[in-house]
Design a protein around this motif. Structure first.
Motif, PDB file in Angstrom:
ATOM      1  N   LYS A 478       0.924  -1.183  -0.063  1.00  0.00           N
ATOM      2  CA  LYS A 478      -0.066  -0.120   0.151  1.00  0.00           C
ATOM      3  C   LYS A 478       0.689   1.114   0.207  1.00  0.00           C
ATOM      4  O   LYS A 478       0.362   2.531   0.103  1.00  0.00           O
ATOM      5  N   LEU A 479       2.207   1.261   0.006  1.00  0.00           N
ATOM      6  CA  LEU A 479       2.983   2.300   0.226  1.00  0.00           C
ATOM      7  C   LEU A 479       3.902   2.440  -1.242  1.00  0.00           C
ATOM      8  O   LEU A 479       4.140   1.503  -1.883  1.00  0.00           O
ATOM      9  N   SER A 480       4.481   3.631  -1.446  1.00  0.00           N
ATOM     10  CA  SER A 480       5.346   3.791  -2.637  1.00  0.00           C
ATOM     11  C   SER A 480       6.782   3.235  -2.358  1.00  0.00           C
ATOM     12  O   SER A 480       6.940   3.083  -1.275  1.00  0.00           O
ATOM     13  N   GLY A 481       7.622   3.041  -3.283  1.00  0.00           N
ATOM     14  CA  GLY A 481       8.613   2.468  -3.093  1.00  0.00           C
ATOM     15  C   GLY A 481       9.645   3.468  -2.220  1.00  0.00           C
ATOM     16  O   GLY A 481      10.203   2.754  -1.409  1.00  0.00           O
ATOM     17  N   GLY A 482       9.429   4.423  -2.329  1.00  0.00           N
ATOM     18  CA  GLY A 482      10.523   5.666  -1.475  1.00  0.00           C
ATOM     19  C   GLY A 482       9.934   5.540  -0.179  1.00  0.00           C
ATOM     20  O   GLY A 482      10.571   5.558   0.657  1.00  0.00           O
ATOM     21  N   GLN A 483       8.619   5.510   0.117  1.00  0.00           N
ATOM     22  CA  GLN A 483       7.902   5.108   1.505  1.00  0.00           C
ATOM     23  C   GLN A 483       8.510   3.859   2.132  1.00  0.00           C
ATOM     24  O   GLN A 483       8.827   3.883   3.337  1.00  0.00           O
ATOM     25  N   ARG A 484       8.507   2.845   1.331  1.00  0.00           N
ATOM     26  CA  ARG A 484       8.912   1.357   1.941  1.00  0.00           C
ATOM     27  C   ARG A 484      10.318   1.679   2.482  1.00  0.00           C
ATOM     28  O   ARG A 484      10.719   1.111   3.184  1.00  0.00           O
ATOM     29  N   GLN A 485      11.192   2.438   1.553  1.00  0.00           N
ATOM     30  CA  GLN A 485      12.672   2.410   1.671  1.00  0.00           C
ATOM     31  C   GLN A 485      13.022   3.275   2.960  1.00  0.00           C
ATOM     32  O   GLN A 485      13.794   2.866   3.888  1.00  0.00           O
ATOM     33  N   ARG A 486      12.142   4.389   3.291  1.00  0.00           N
ATOM     34  CA  ARG A 486      12.386   5.054   4.387  1.00  0.00           C
ATOM     35  C   ARG A 486      12.296   4.360   5.785  1.00  0.00           C
ATOM     36  O   ARG A 486      12.549   4.487   6.791  1.00  0.00           O
ATOM     37  N   ILE A 487      10.820   3.294   5.581  1.00  0.00           N
ATOM     38  CA  ILE A 487      10.598   2.600   6.552  1.00  0.00           C
ATOM     39  C   ILE A 487      11.915   1.682   7.183  1.00  0.00           C
ATOM     40  O   ILE A 487      12.170   1.353   8.201  1.00  0.00           O
ATOM     41  N   ALA A 488      12.470   1.043   5.971  1.00  0.00           N
ATOM     42  CA  ALA A 488      13.492   0.134   6.079  1.00  0.00           C
ATOM     43  C   ALA A 488      14.563   0.820   6.684  1.00  0.00           C
ATOM     44  O   ALA A 488      15.690   0.236   7.341  1.00  0.00           O
ATOM     45  N   ILE A 489      14.847   2.259   6.306  1.00  0.00           N
ATOM     46  CA  ILE A 489      15.929   2.925   6.807  1.00  0.00           C
ATOM     47  C   ILE A 489      15.758   3.154   8.259  1.00  0.00           C
ATOM     48  O   ILE A 489      16.863   3.386   9.137  1.00  0.00           O
ATOM     49  N   ALA A 490      14.683   3.612   8.692  1.00  0.00           N
ATOM     50  CA  ALA A 490      14.329   3.978  10.142  1.00  0.00           C
ATOM     51  C   ALA A 490      14.646   2.733  11.005  1.00  0.00           C
ATOM     52  O   ALA A 490      14.938   2.731  11.891  1.00  0.00           O
ATOM     53  N   ARG A 491      14.032   1.569  10.408  1.00  0.00           N
ATOM     54  CA  ARG A 491      14.439   0.032  10.870  1.00  0.00           C
ATOM     55  C   ARG A 491      15.847  -0.017  11.409  1.00  0.00           C
ATOM     56  O   ARG A 491      16.339  -0.421  12.405  1.00  0.00           O
ATOM     57  N   ALA A 492      16.940   0.391  10.327  1.00  0.00           N
ATOM     58  CA  ALA A 492      18.048   0.043  10.567  1.00  0.00           C
ATOM     59  C   ALA A 492      18.479   1.118  11.453  1.00  0.00           C
ATOM     60  O   ALA A 492      19.559   0.760  12.368  1.00  0.00           O
ATOM     61  N   ILE A 493      18.168   2.222  11.589  1.00  0.00           N
ATOM     62  CA  ILE A 493      18.540   3.434  12.451  1.00  0.00           C
ATOM     63  C   ILE A 493      18.052   3.079  13.955  1.00  0.00           C
ATOM     64  O   ILE A 493      19.111   3.134  14.710  1.00  0.00           O
ATOM     65  N   LEU A 494      16.992   2.380  14.224  1.00  0.00           N
ATOM     66  CA  LEU A 494      16.614   2.021  15.381  1.00  0.00           C
ATOM     67  C   LEU A 494      17.562   0.961  15.771  1.00  0.00           C
ATOM     68  O   LEU A 494      17.821   0.766  17.216  1.00  0.00           O
ATOM     69  N   ALA A 495      17.847   0.066  15.109  1.00  0.00           N
ATOM     70  CA  ALA A 495      18.665  -1.174  15.530  1.00  0.00           C
ATOM     71  C   ALA A 495      20.108  -0.450  16.063  1.00  0.00           C
ATOM     72  O   ALA A 495      20.731  -1.277  16.747  1.00  0.00           O
ATOM     73  N   ASP A 496      20.418   0.786  15.903  1.00  0.00           N
ATOM     74  CA  ASP A 496      21.819   1.332  16.224  1.00  0.00           C
ATOM     75  C   ASP A 496      22.860   0.443  15.942  1.00  0.00           C
ATOM     76  O   ASP A 496      23.694   0.158  17.039  1.00  0.00           O
ATOM     77  N   PRO A 497      23.208   0.142  14.810  1.00  0.00           N
ATOM     78  CA  PRO A 497      24.166  -0.945  14.748  1.00  0.00           C
ATOM     79  C   PRO A 497      25.747  -0.123  14.551  1.00  0.00           C
ATOM     80  O   PRO A 497      25.712   1.119  14.413  1.00  0.00           O
TER      81      PRO A 497
END
Length: 525
Positions: A478-497
């Motif tokens: 239901k999201l655009s490609g850009g929106q999905r990618q930003r969620i993926a990036i937020a997920r990586a940021i939250l992991a604090d790797p």
């Protein structure tokens, strides 16, 4: 052949599935013994009814016989209920445990395994292949043993009534046993192949449903229909083979019953006329014969179920024998904390023998720095990222983390410090919040808000009525490609790797969003 190709034996199945549940199986055996013994009351009572009660007009004995028969029927009903309740529930519990075990094993396998197998096929192996085990721990095996017991007791009683008629019965029984044994040997590979075909058909069906937009976009519905029809036809032909074999067993059983009945009618009638057999003995013999033959016929059906169970266990065993991604022998070094210095030294890797994707690659990526790989499509950028993430291992050369060979570090410890954002990153069905928290489910609202803000997810979630609790559909459709990618990036940021790998992670974003996320990634580092 390798161990993975070997078939599961009865001894292995007994040791792994039956013996650990021996108490429940023993209770089941006890119940089936009581049930079978109770079922033998009726033929014996019939003999006394005809030869004693009716002849002597003994009403008291008639009442006793009726009470005994009614009691035996009640015992059969109660034991049958308890048998199903105890063993069927235990069988379903075992199926659940096996599914969990197989799913856990599959997730431990290397990425290359998933690259070579359809997701739908793997789902089929987890959900369907273990189903047959219910016939080992459930009522199937116990009924098989109970059937054997009933047949043996009935045989003893038949011999007691008339050895000659019993001998006549045993000849077709022996022939049936030979036919059934050969048929079951033939059926097992068919059931095993059915699992393979079923997995392929399920896998293709899953792919076609997930790729429905591509199918419709290229007007390829007819092409996809033909592919599915071909798979279904293969499945049908396999089932047809097994049904043919089963029909042979069933027909042999029917022939056995017919020959035995015809012979007993002739021999029994002759003996009654000669005064060597009473009418009650003849009826009792006929009923006991049914009790001996019925379990044999039932055993043919249970035999098919057990054969199917072993075929499924063969396929399950193939998976359980595969080497996991994290080799406990080679990967022994624990890294509770790392700096993040990555070094490639003369690394070569190929997906196919003799066709190197990367060859002799060497570079340093020091902690705190940004290392960018630039190259044409297909030049190996994604492969290098996969090597750094230890999704794949180099054919030659060494990759080190803080000076330690990556191939010797336990994967779970290493990946705790790793964040990955792929070009086509995967989102799970659920809410935006659940997808971002996937990296750190225990993260608080404050950390979540920071990750959302850093990846500019709030730029579009603020426009949604439910905000972060918006359901995004399968794979975030239901999201655009850009929106999905930003969620993926937020997920990586939250992991604090300590290490973050970006495989063209901003390729789906517009220029403005890409600039904002580049800034947030700089702040993260």
């Amino acid at each position: 052949m390798s161990e993975a190709k070997q078939s599961v034996t009865l001894k292995q199945a007994f040791k792994e599935f039956i013996w650990p549940r021996r108490k429940i199986v023993f209770v089941g055996l006890l119940l089936i013994v009581v049930s079978r013994l109770a079922s033998l009351v009726l033929p014996g009572a019939t003999k006394y009814l005809l030869d004693d009660v009716i002849v002597k007009k003994d009403l008291h004995m008639l009442k006793v016989l009726i009470a005994v028969v009614a009691g035996s029927i009640l015992v059969q009903s109660v034991t049958s209920y308890m048998l199903t309740k105890i063993l069927s529930v235990e069988a379903q519990l075992l199926i659940s445990q096996l599914r969990i075990k197989v799913q856990k094993k599959i997730l431990s396998l290397p990425i290359s395994y998933f690259d070579n197998n359809k997701s739908g096929a793997l789902v089929s192996r987890i959900m369907n292949d273990v189903e047959g085990v219910r016939n080992l721990v459930g009522t199937g095996l116990v009924q098989l043993i109970g059937g054997l017991l009933t047949a043996v007791i009935s045989l003893v009683l038949l011999i007691k009534i008339s050895p000659m008629m019993t001998f006549y019965v045993l000849v077709p029984v022996a022939l049936f046993a030979v036919v059934a044994a050969k048929a079951f040997t033939y059926i097992r590979p068919i059931f095993k192949m059915r699992g393979v075909i079923n997995a392929d058909v399920t896998g293709r069906l899953t792919e076609s449903i997930n790729g429905v937009r591509v199918i419709k976009g290229f007007n390829a519905e007819e092409q996809e229909n033909k592919t599915f029809e071909k798979g279904v036809e293969q499945l049908f032909l396999n089932v047809k083979k097994s049904l043919t074999s089963t029909a042979i067993i069933t027909s042999a059983a029917a022939l056995l019953l017919g020959l035995a009945s015809a012979g007993i009618m002739g021999i029994g009638g002759y003996m009654i006329i000669q005064g060597k057999l009473t009418f009650g003995d003849f009826i009792a013999f006929t009923l006991y014969l049914g009790f001996m033959i019925a379990p044999i016929v039932q055993m043919s059906n249970i035999g098919s179920q057990l054969t199917e169970a072993f075929a499924g266990l063969d396929r399950t065993q193939e998976i359980m024998n595969m080497a996991p991604e994290n080799d406990d022998v080679a990967r022994t070094i624990q890294l509770p904390s790392i700096k993040g210095d990555i070094k490639f030294e003369d690394v070569t890797f190929s997906y196919e023998h003799g066709k190197e994707v990367v060859k002799g690659i060497s570079f340093d990526a020091p902690s705190g720095s940004v290392t960018a790989l630039v190259g044409t499509s297909g030049s190996g950028k994604t492969t290098i990222a996969s090597l750094a993430a230890s999704f794949i291992t180099p054919d030659s050369g060494t990759i080190t983390i803080d000076g330690i060979d990556l191939s010797k570090i336990t994967l779970s410890e290493y990946r705790k410090n790793l964040g990955v954002v792929l070009q086509d990153d995967f989102l799970f069905e659920g809410t935006i919040r659940e997808n971002i928290l996937f990296a750190r489910p225990q993260a608080g609202e404050e950390n979540l808000a920071k990750a959302v803000s850093a990846a500019y997810v709030n730029e579009f979630t603020d426009r949604f009525e439910l905000g972060l609790d918006t359901v995004i559909g399968e794979r975030g459709i239901k999201l655009s490609g850009g929106q999905r990618q930003r969620i993926a990036i937020a997920r990586a940021i939250l992991a604090d790797p300590k290490i973050i790998l970006l495989d063209e992670a901003t390729s789906s974003l517009d220029t403005e969003s890409e600039a904002l996320i580049q800034q947030s990634l700089n702040e993260l580092m």
